[in-house]
Motif scaffolding. Structure first.
Motif, PDB file in Angstrom:
ATOM      1  N   ARG A   1     -61.563 -52.725  99.021  1.00  0.00           N
ATOM      2  CA  ARG A   1     -61.325 -51.465  98.303  1.00  0.00           C
ATOM      3  C   ARG A   1     -60.997 -51.737  96.840  1.00  0.00           C
ATOM      4  O   ARG A   1     -61.569 -51.121  95.932  1.00  0.00           O
ATOM      5  N   GLU A   2     -60.096 -52.672  96.608  1.00  0.00           N
ATOM      6  CA  GLU A   2     -59.706 -53.020  95.242  1.00  0.00           C
ATOM      7  C   GLU A   2     -60.908 -53.505  94.438  1.00  0.00           C
ATOM      8  O   GLU A   2     -61.140 -53.063  93.307  1.00  0.00           O
ATOM      9  N   ASP A   3     -61.711 -54.382  95.034  1.00  0.00           N
ATOM     10  CA  ASP A   3     -62.885 -54.923  94.344  1.00  0.00           C
ATOM     11  C   ASP A   3     -63.941 -53.842  94.087  1.00  0.00           C
ATOM     12  O   ASP A   3     -64.511 -53.777  92.993  1.00  0.00           O
ATOM     13  N   VAL A   4     -64.217 -53.007  95.083  1.00  0.00           N
ATOM     14  CA  VAL A   4     -65.251 -51.978  94.940  1.00  0.00           C
ATOM     15  C   VAL A   4     -64.843 -50.937  93.900  1.00  0.00           C
ATOM     16  O   VAL A   4     -65.662 -50.503  93.089  1.00  0.00           O
ATOM     17  N   LEU A   5     -63.580 -50.548  93.902  1.00  0.00           N
ATOM     18  CA  LEU A   5     -63.134 -49.553  92.924  1.00  0.00           C
ATOM     19  C   LEU A   5     -63.131 -50.123  91.510  1.00  0.00           C
ATOM     20  O   LEU A   5     -63.477 -49.419  90.553  1.00  0.00           O
ATOM     21  N   ALA A   6     -62.793 -51.402  91.362  1.00  0.00           N
ATOM     22  CA  ALA A   6     -62.882 -52.044  90.042  1.00  0.00           C
ATOM     23  C   ALA A   6     -64.345 -52.120  89.599  1.00  0.00           C
ATOM     24  O   ALA A   6     -64.662 -51.888  88.420  1.00  0.00           O
ATOM     25  N   HIS A   7     -65.223 -52.394  90.532  1.00  0.00           N
ATOM     26  CA  HIS A   7     -66.667 -52.430  90.256  1.00  0.00           C
ATOM     27  C   HIS A   7     -67.159 -51.055  89.793  1.00  0.00           C
ATOM     28  O   HIS A   7     -67.894 -50.952  88.809  1.00  0.00           O
ATOM     29  N   ALA A   8     -66.736 -50.011  90.484  1.00  0.00           N
ATOM     30  CA  ALA A   8     -67.146 -48.645  90.118  1.00  0.00           C
ATOM     31  C   ALA A   8     -66.660 -48.291  88.712  1.00  0.00           C
ATOM     32  O   ALA A   8     -67.407 -47.708  87.914  1.00  0.00           O
ATOM     33  N   GLU A   9     -65.423 -48.642  88.403  1.00  0.00           N
ATOM     34  CA  GLU A   9     -64.895 -48.375  87.062  1.00  0.00           C
ATOM     35  C   GLU A   9     -65.688 -49.127  85.998  1.00  0.00           C
ATOM     36  O   GLU A   9     -65.984 -48.577  84.923  1.00  0.00           O
TER      37      GLU A   9
ATOM     38  N   GLN B   1     -70.789 -40.143  93.886  1.00  0.00           N
ATOM     39  CA  GLN B   1     -70.789 -41.146  94.948  1.00  0.00           C
ATOM     40  C   GLN B   1     -69.548 -42.025  94.856  1.00  0.00           C
ATOM     41  O   GLN B   1     -68.932 -42.346  95.877  1.00  0.00           O
ATOM     42  N   HIS B   2     -69.179 -42.421  93.652  1.00  0.00           N
ATOM     43  CA  HIS B   2     -67.967 -43.230  93.484  1.00  0.00           C
ATOM     44  C   HIS B   2     -66.749 -42.491  94.027  1.00  0.00           C
ATOM     45  O   HIS B   2     -65.893 -43.089  94.687  1.00  0.00           O
ATOM     46  N   GLU B   3     -66.654 -41.214  93.731  1.00  0.00           N
ATOM     47  CA  GLU B   3     -65.520 -40.425  94.225  1.00  0.00           C
ATOM     48  C   GLU B   3     -65.520 -40.384  95.746  1.00  0.00           C
ATOM     49  O   GLU B   3     -64.476 -40.521  96.381  1.00  0.00           O
ATOM     50  N   ARG B   4     -66.691 -40.196  96.340  1.00  0.00           N
ATOM     51  CA  ARG B   4     -66.769 -40.151  97.809  1.00  0.00           C
ATOM     52  C   ARG B   4     -66.421 -41.515  98.403  1.00  0.00           C
ATOM     53  O   ARG B   4     -65.782 -41.590  99.449  1.00  0.00           O
ATOM     54  N   ILE B   5     -66.810 -42.600  97.745  1.00  0.00           N
ATOM     55  CA  ILE B   5     -66.447 -43.940  98.206  1.00  0.00           C
ATOM     56  C   ILE B   5     -64.928 -44.094  98.202  1.00  0.00           C
ATOM     57  O   ILE B   5     -64.344 -44.612  99.156  1.00  0.00           O
ATOM     58  N   ARG B   6     -64.268 -43.615  97.141  1.00  0.00           N
ATOM     59  CA  ARG B   6     -62.792 -43.661  97.086  1.00  0.00           C
ATOM     60  C   ARG B   6     -62.193 -42.906  98.272  1.00  0.00           C
ATOM     61  O   ARG B   6     -61.259 -43.379  98.928  1.00  0.00           O
ATOM     62  N   GLU B   7     -62.722 -41.717  98.531  1.00  0.00           N
ATOM     63  CA  GLU B   7     -62.233 -40.894  99.644  1.00  0.00           C
ATOM     64  C   GLU B   7     -62.431 -41.604 100.982  1.00  0.00           C
ATOM     65  O   GLU B   7     -61.539 -41.592 101.840  1.00  0.00           O
ATOM     66  N   LEU B   8     -63.583 -42.208 101.171  1.00  0.00           N
ATOM     67  CA  LEU B   8     -63.866 -42.876 102.445  1.00  0.00           C
ATOM     68  C   LEU B   8     -62.978 -44.092 102.659  1.00  0.00           C
ATOM     69  O   LEU B   8     -62.541 -44.347 103.781  1.00  0.00           O
TER      70      LEU B   8
END
Length: 190
Positions: free
Chosen positions: A111-119, A20-27
């Motif tokens: 995007r920056e915040d969500v990807l940092a959250h996913a990491e 799901q994290h990968e798909r979020i990055r793609e979206l």
């Protein structure tokens, strides 16, 4: 574009969530790199996946992390604070023109915040799951995540840190009970 099923390949909870994290990055990339109706469509898909992902975490992942990871309560609290911030930004984006500069600035920050959250989730929560549970339990959690996904809201709502609160502000509050029942059935609880 049809909705992407990020969880079709595996039943392990960690693999499902990372997919799901990968798909979020793609979206996020698709939203930024398109315009007009195409951007609106990708943005809708992104918001739906974020809502589904967070609902699954609220019902399944965070409770497991709280109980089974050293320092779990603090880790989950930090993740929920990040999720709340993202929900507030998504609420602001709701009424914006997706082709405006303001929308693009907000989506870039989100995007920056969500990807940092996913990491942070992958590093501080998911990385400890193998030590906290056997493969059978992780697959059971994966089934529960899939069950939560099936009944999750289509939009996250700010100020709602649980699926119950999330859906109560939506049009069909009865979905809460169905989601909980589906999660419990998937986890073998009655």
């Amino acid at each position: 574009m049809p909705e992407h099923d990020s969880t079709s390949g595996s039943n392990d909870v960690t693999a499902l969530l990372k997919a799901q994290h990968e798909r979020i990055r793609e979206l996020f990339a698709e939203v930024v790199n398109t315009k007009g109706d195409e951007r609106k469509s990708h943005y809708h898909d992104l918001v739906r996946l974020l809502a589904v992902h967070e609902t699954a975490e609220e019902e399944v992942v965070h409770p497991f992390a709280r109980r089974n990871i050293e320092g779990g309560e603090g880790i989950v609290k930090a993740r929920i604070e990040e999720e709340e911030k993202a929900k507030r930004v998504l609420a602001e984006l709701e009424d914006m023109d997706p082709d405006s500069d303001r929308f693009l600035d907000k989506i870039a920050a989100l995007r920056e915040d969500v990807l940092a959250h996913a990491e942070a989730e992958e590093r501080e929560e998911f990385a400890h799951f193998d030590k906290a549970a056997d493969q059978g339990k992780l697959k059971n959690l994966g089934r529960a995540v899939k069950a939560a996904e099936a009944l999750a809201p289509t939009r996250p709502h700010p100020g709602t840190d649980t699926v119950a609160k999330n859906l109560a502000v939506g049009p069909v509050a009865s979905v809460v009970d169905r989601t909980r029942d589906a999660v419990r059935r998937a986890m073998g609880e009655h």
